[in-house]
Design a protein around this motif. Structure first.
Motif, PDB file in Angstrom:
ATOM      1  N   UNK A 461      30.816  36.807 -24.658  1.00  0.00           N
ATOM      2  CA  UNK A 461      30.899  37.113 -23.242  1.00  0.00           C
ATOM      3  C   UNK A 461      30.594  35.975 -22.304  1.00  0.00           C
ATOM      4  N   UNK A 462      30.452  36.297 -21.011  1.00  0.00           N
ATOM      5  CA  UNK A 462      30.422  35.277 -19.955  1.00  0.00           C
ATOM      6  C   UNK A 462      29.226  34.340 -19.953  1.00  0.00           C
ATOM      7  N   UNK A 463      28.114  34.731 -20.607  1.00  0.00           N
ATOM      8  CA  UNK A 463      26.897  33.931 -20.484  1.00  0.00           C
ATOM      9  C   UNK A 463      26.465  33.248 -21.778  1.00  0.00           C
ATOM     10  N   UNK A 464      27.295  33.382 -22.835  1.00  0.00           N
ATOM     11  CA  UNK A 464      26.970  32.734 -24.100  1.00  0.00           C
ATOM     12  C   UNK A 464      28.184  32.021 -24.694  1.00  0.00           C
ATOM     13  N   UNK A 465      29.207  31.782 -23.893  1.00  0.00           N
ATOM     14  CA  UNK A 465      30.469  31.286 -24.447  1.00  0.00           C
ATOM     15  C   UNK A 465      31.112  30.166 -23.651  1.00  0.00           C
ATOM     16  N   UNK A 466      30.478  29.727 -22.585  1.00  0.00           N
ATOM     17  CA  UNK A 466      31.135  28.778 -21.688  1.00  0.00           C
ATOM     18  C   UNK A 466      31.290  27.395 -22.316  1.00  0.00           C
ATOM     19  N   UNK A 467      32.399  26.763 -21.962  1.00  0.00           N
ATOM     20  CA  UNK A 467      32.592  25.343 -22.273  1.00  0.00           C
ATOM     21  C   UNK A 467      32.290  24.582 -20.995  1.00  0.00           C
ATOM     22  N   UNK A 468      31.086  24.065 -20.877  1.00  0.00           N
ATOM     23  CA  UNK A 468      30.646  23.498 -19.594  1.00  0.00           C
ATOM     24  C   UNK A 468      30.495  21.983 -19.616  1.00  0.00           C
ATOM     25  N   UNK A 595      39.380  23.802 -24.541  1.00  0.00           N
ATOM     26  CA  UNK A 595      38.919  25.183 -24.448  1.00  0.00           C
ATOM     27  C   UNK A 595      38.415  25.530 -23.065  1.00  0.00           C
ATOM     28  N   UNK A 596      37.968  24.552 -22.335  1.00  0.00           N
ATOM     29  CA  UNK A 596      37.452  24.780 -20.992  1.00  0.00           C
ATOM     30  C   UNK A 596      38.552  25.325 -20.081  1.00  0.00           C
ATOM     31  N   UNK A 597      38.148  25.879 -18.962  1.00  0.00           N
ATOM     32  CA  UNK A 597      39.120  26.391 -18.000  1.00  0.00           C
ATOM     33  C   UNK A 597      39.972  25.248 -17.450  1.00  0.00           C
ATOM     34  N   UNK A 626      44.971  24.844 -21.232  1.00  0.00           N
ATOM     35  CA  UNK A 626      43.546  25.137 -21.123  1.00  0.00           C
ATOM     36  C   UNK A 626      43.344  26.642 -21.004  1.00  0.00           C
ATOM     37  N   UNK A 627      42.105  27.036 -20.959  1.00  0.00           N
ATOM     38  CA  UNK A 627      41.789  28.459 -20.839  1.00  0.00           C
ATOM     39  C   UNK A 627      41.951  28.923 -19.397  1.00  0.00           C
ATOM     40  N   UNK A 628      42.018  30.232 -19.241  1.00  0.00           N
ATOM     41  CA  UNK A 628      42.242  30.812 -17.919  1.00  0.00           C
ATOM     42  C   UNK A 628      41.114  30.446 -16.954  1.00  0.00           C
ATOM     43  N   UNK A 629      41.442  30.399 -15.690  1.00  0.00           N
ATOM     44  CA  UNK A 629      40.434  30.150 -14.654  1.00  0.00           C
ATOM     45  C   UNK A 629      39.690  31.444 -14.327  1.00  0.00           C
ATOM     46  N   UNK A 630      39.034  31.968 -15.342  1.00  0.00           N
ATOM     47  CA  UNK A 630      38.207  33.173 -15.183  1.00  0.00           C
ATOM     48  C   UNK A 630      36.918  32.958 -15.965  1.00  0.00           C
ATOM     49  N   UNK A 631      35.982  33.885 -15.766  1.00  0.00           N
ATOM     50  CA  UNK A 631      34.835  33.929 -16.668  1.00  0.00           C
ATOM     51  C   UNK A 631      35.331  34.356 -18.047  1.00  0.00           C
ATOM     52  N   UNK A 641      43.179  36.257 -25.130  1.00  0.00           N
ATOM     53  CA  UNK A 641      44.104  35.961 -24.025  1.00  0.00           C
ATOM     54  C   UNK A 641      43.538  34.863 -23.117  1.00  0.00           C
ATOM     55  N   UNK A 642      42.230  34.853 -22.954  1.00  0.00           N
ATOM     56  CA  UNK A 642      41.575  33.838 -22.119  1.00  0.00           C
ATOM     57  C   UNK A 642      41.742  32.440 -22.695  1.00  0.00           C
ATOM     58  N   UNK A 643      41.598  32.305 -24.001  1.00  0.00           N
ATOM     59  CA  UNK A 643      41.527  30.989 -24.624  1.00  0.00           C
ATOM     60  C   UNK A 643      42.864  30.259 -24.602  1.00  0.00           C
ATOM     61  N   UNK A 644      42.771  28.946 -24.494  1.00  0.00           N
ATOM     62  CA  UNK A 644      43.966  28.098 -24.411  1.00  0.00           C
ATOM     63  C   UNK A 644      44.870  28.250 -25.629  1.00  0.00           C
TER      64      UNK A 644
END
Length: 658
Positions: A461-468, A595-597, A626-631, A641-644
Motif C-alpha cells: 500500500x501507499x505507506x510501505x511501497x514508495x519509490x522515493x 518504478x517511480x512515478x 514509469x508508474x502512474x502519477x498516483x499513490x 496496473x499502477x506499476x510501470x
C-alpha cells in the motif's frame, strides 16, 4: 543577584569577568557597524552572555559544544580569533565556511564547536551521536548542546532528549529561556510552568538556574559535567534569562512590554558581576576602564582587518567538488569463489563483513538488535557484535539520522536502517540539510549510510511501497545507490560504508527473498557511479535500475528478437553518463524505465540530459515508462496496473514504430 564564588580565587574571578565583558563589547561594535550599514544582519545575545561564557568555561577544551546564533560567548571563550569570526560573518574566504554560510552556521574541529543550521533543533541529535562516540570509545567526556525555549516545541527536541535518556548519553541539554521566540511569548509556546519540568517526562534530571548569574552557570555546568564523566546520563538545564534586543536587529522589540525591559535591565549579567567584583575589591574603576579600552582597541583592529580580507572567487567546478568530502574509491576485487545467495542474504553478508572491517562502525535502527530487523537482515548481529554497536532505536528517525552525523563528527561510521524507505520523511531535514550540506559548509565529512528498504510489488500500500529515490537525487551532497542483483547489493553496500560521504542505499523489498544468484565470497567492493551493460542490441536501449532491471530482462527474454541494449545504472548519484551516452549512440532509440512515478521521476533527468547532450544520435524521442502519477494502491490488481511493468510492452512498441 547573589554571587557565591566558593573556592575560586581572584585570578579566576577576574578572568571570568574579562571573558564575560569581551563578547558584550564585540556586540556593541557589531551594532555600530549595523547602523553604519557595514554589516547586514546581527543576532544579538546582549543580556544572555553569562550562559554562553559560564557554560563554555565549565567544559573541558576538547569537549564538544553545539551552540546557537546568540552564543557569541561560546566562540570567544574558546579563543577563536575575532578576525576569523568577523570573516565568517562577512562571507570572506578566510571564514570557516569560505563565504558559503553566515553567522554561526559552521563547525570547527579545531575548537570542538559544531554550529547550528537555521532549522531549530537538529543540533540536539548531533550531540547525542557525539556523546555516543565518547561512550563507545570509553572517553570520560560530556557534550554540551544549546537550544532555545521555542525549539523545545520541536519534535527534534523530544527525539534527541528521549534518545539520550534511553541510551544514558552524557549530554547537557541547555535551554536558554529568554522569553520570546521571535515575537511569540513563552505563554504561547508551552503550557507547563517551567521548561525544566519536561525532564520528568524523560526520566532524567532537570535543573533550573539563573542564566544571568555567570558564577551560577559556571558552577552548575561544571558540577554536572564532572558528574556525568563518571556516571554517563543526560541532564536538562533551564537557564532563565531575557533577550534585550530583537530576534535580529531588523525585527525590533516593540512587541515586548517596557516593564519587562525595566525588570531585566536590573539583572544585566555583565553589570551585576562587575559590581560584585567591585564590592569584593577585586576590581577598581580604573582597571575596568583599562580593560575596556584595550578590548575596544583590539576589537577595532581585528574587525577592520577582516573587512579587507580576500573575497572568495566563484569557481563552479570547485563549488561542485566541495559538496563532497574528497574521496577516491580503491576497489577491492572479488574472489573467484562464490556462493548462491538471496538478495537479502547478500546485504547481511556485507554488513557482517563491514562490522568486522571497521571497528568504529555502528548500526542503528528500529528492532535491528535481538529481533534482527523487520526483514531479519541483522539477525544474530547483536549476539555477535554486541548491543553497543548494533543498537535498537526509539521510533525517532530524525534523531537517529542526526546521531549518525554526530558519530561521524566524533570519529565513527554509522549505518542506519529505515524500517521502510517511506518512513524517511520524518528524518528528511537531517538528510537534506545536515548530512548533505555539512562538507560544503565547513569541510566536515558525513560518514553515514542510510539503508532504504524500498519499492512495491508486495501489496503493502501507499505507506510501505514508495519509490522515493528522486526526493534525494536532486540534493547535492548525497550519493544514491540502487542495486538490482545480490552481487551488486553486497559490493555496493561495502563501497557505501567505505565512502566518507552520506550515501542512501536503496534495497528493493520484493527482491529480498525472490532473487538468488552467485555472490563472490569474502570482502569486495563495487564502483559507485558505474553502470553495467546487461544486454547488447542495435534496435533500442533500455536504461533502468532496481526492479526495472528485472522487468526489462523478462521482456528481452520473451522478445529475443527485439535487439535491446540494457543498462543497469546501479548508482543514481553520481550516475554513469558515459555508459548511457554510448548506448544512445549505438542504438539511436532510448526507453527509460523506472518504478517511480512518471512526473519528476529520475528518468526525467536522464531524458533531459540525453536530449541536451546526445540529440544528434537520436532516431526517436526519448520515451519514459514509469508508474502512474498516483499513490501506490494495496490491491494486487490495482498495484499491477499502477506499476510501470504493465506499460512496458506498449511503450517499446511505440518507440520501435518511429
Amino acid at each position: 543577584m547573589h554571587f557565591n564564588h566558593g573556592d575560586k580565587d581572584e585570578t579566576f574571578l577576574l578572568n571570568l569577568y574579562k571573558r564575560l565583558l569581551y563578547p558584550r563589547l564585540v556586540e556593541e561594535k557589531m551594532l555600530k557597524l549595523l547602523r553604519q550599514g557595514r554589516i547586514s544582519k546581527w543576532f544579538s545575545g546582549i543580556g544572555q552572555e553569562a550562559i554562553a561564557v559560564g557554560a563554555t568555561l565549565a567544559m573541558q577544551s576538547d569537549e564538544y559544544i553545539l551552540p546557537m546564533h546568540r552564543n557569541l560567548g561560546v566562540f570567544t571563550s574558546r579563543d577563536i580569533p575575532l578576525k576569523k569570526l568577523m570573516a565568517q560573518w562577512q562571507g570572506k574566504l578566510s571564514g570557516f565556511t569560505k563565504g558559503r554560510d553566515r553567522s554561526f552556521h559552521f563547525g570547527t574541529q579545531e575548537f570542538k564547536i559544531i554550529g547550528m543550521i537555521s532549522h531549530l533543533g537538529p543540533q540536539l541529535a548531533l550531540a547525542d551521536g557525539i556523546a555516543l562516540a565518547d561512550v563507545l570509545a570509553k572517553r570520560q567526556k560530556a557534550t554540551l548542546v544549546f537550544t532555545g525555549e521555542g525549539a523545545t516545541s520541536e519534535g527534534d527536541f523530544h527525539e534527541a532528549v528521549n534518545v539520550a535518556a534511553v541510551w544514558n548519553l552524557p549530554v547537557i541539554f541547555l535551554i536558554e529561556n529568554n522569553g520570546y521566540g521571535l515575537s511569540t511569548p513563552i505563554s504561547e509556546q508551552f503550557k507547563c510552568k517551567n521548561l525544566v519540568d519536561k525532564a520528568i517526562g524523560y526520566g532524567i534530571q532537570g535543573i533550573q538556574i539563573d542564566g544571568n548569574n555567570v558564577l551560577e552557570v559556571y558552577q552548575t555546568i561544571d558540577r554536572i559535567a564532572k558528574d556525568i564523566h563518571q556516571n554517563p546520563r543526560p541532564v536538562l538545564v533551564e537557564c532563565l534569562t531575557f533577550r534585550m534586543r530583537g530576534h535580529e536587529e531588523a525585527s525590533g522589540t516593540k512587541y515586548v512590554p517596557q516593564e519587562l525591559f525595566d525588570e531585566w535591565e536590573k539583572k544585566d549579567p555583565v553589570n551585576n558581576y562587575q559590581q560584585f567584583l567591585l564590592d569584593e575589591g577585586i576590581l577598581r574603576p580604573h582597571i575596568i576602564v583599562d580593560i575596556k579600552n584595550k578590548y575596544k582597541k583590539d576589537i577595532e583592529i581585528e574587525v577592520e582587518d577582516a573587512f579587507i580580507d580576500e573575497e572568495p572567487d566563484a569557481d563552479s567546478a570547485q563549488e561542485e567538488a566541495d559538496m563532497y568530502f574528497p574521496y577516491t574509491q580503491k576497489l577491492t576485487e572479488p574472489q573467484a569463489s562464490s556462493t548462491e545467495k538471496r538478495y537479502l542474504d547478500a546485504i547481511t553478508d556485507a554488513l557482517d563483513l563491514a562490522m568486522q572491517q571497521h571497528a568504529n562502525l555502528v548500526l542503528m535502527g528500529q528492532d535491528i538488535a535481538e529481533y534482527g530487523g523487520a526483514f531479519k537482515i541483522t539477525d544474530g548481529f547483536a549476539a555477535k557484535f554486541g548491543n553497543n554497536r548494533v543498537r535498537n532505536t526509539p521510533i525517532c528517525e530524525s534523531a537517529i539520522v542526526g546521531a549518525g552525523l554526530g558519530l561521524s563528527i566524533n570519529g565513527y561510521k554509522a549505518v542506519i536502517e529505515m524500517q521502510f524507505a517511506d518512513f524517511v520523511t520524518v528524518g528528511f531535514n537531517q538528510i537534506v540539510n545536515n548530512l548533505a550540506k555539512t562538507h560544503y559548509r565547513w569541510g566536515e565529512k558525513a560518514d553515514v549510510v542510510i539503508r532504504m528498504p524500498t519499492g512495491a510489488g508486495t501489496g503493502a500500500g501507499p505507506f510501505h511501497s514508495q519509490s522515493n529515490e528522486a526526493w534525494f537525487t536532486k540534493t547535492p551532497g548525497l550519493k544514491i545507490v540502487y542495486p538490482a542483483f545480490p552481487e551488486d547489493a553486497k559490493g555496493l553496500l561495502l563501497s557505501a560504508i567505505e565512502d566518507p560521504n552520506p550515501v542512501l542505499y536503496f534495497e528493493h523489498k520484493y527482491l529480498y527473498r525472490s532473487l538468488t544468484s552467485a555472490v563472490p565470497d569474502g570482502y569486495y567492493t563495487t564502483a559507485i557511479g558505474k553502470a553495467v551493460t546487461l544486454a547488447e542490441g542495435n534496435q533500442f536501449a533500455i536504461i533502468t535500475y532496481g526492479l526495472g532491471v528485472h522487468w526489462a530482462l523478462d521482456y528481452i527474454k520473451k522478445h529475443p528478437e527485439c535487439g535491446a541494449t540494457l543498462i543497469d545504472l546501479r548508482t543514481l548519484q553520481p550516475w554513469d553518463k558515459e555508459t548511457v551516452a554510448e548506448a544512445v549512440k549505438s542504438a539511436g532509440k532510448v526507453l527509460i524505465l523506472h518504478e517511480d512515478t512518471l512526473t519528476n521521476g529520475f528518468g526525467a533527468e536522464i531524458s533531459a540530459w540525453i536530449a541536451e547532450h546526445c540529440f544528434e544520435y537520436l532516431d526517436a524521442p526519448v520515451l519514459r515508462c514509469a508508474s502512474l502519477d498516483t499513490a501506490i494502491p494495496m490491491n494486487k490488481v490495482l498495484e499491477d496496473n499502477f506499476l510501470a511493468k504493465s506499460r512496458l510492452a506498449e511503450t517499446v512498441e511505440k518507440l520501435l514504430k518511429y
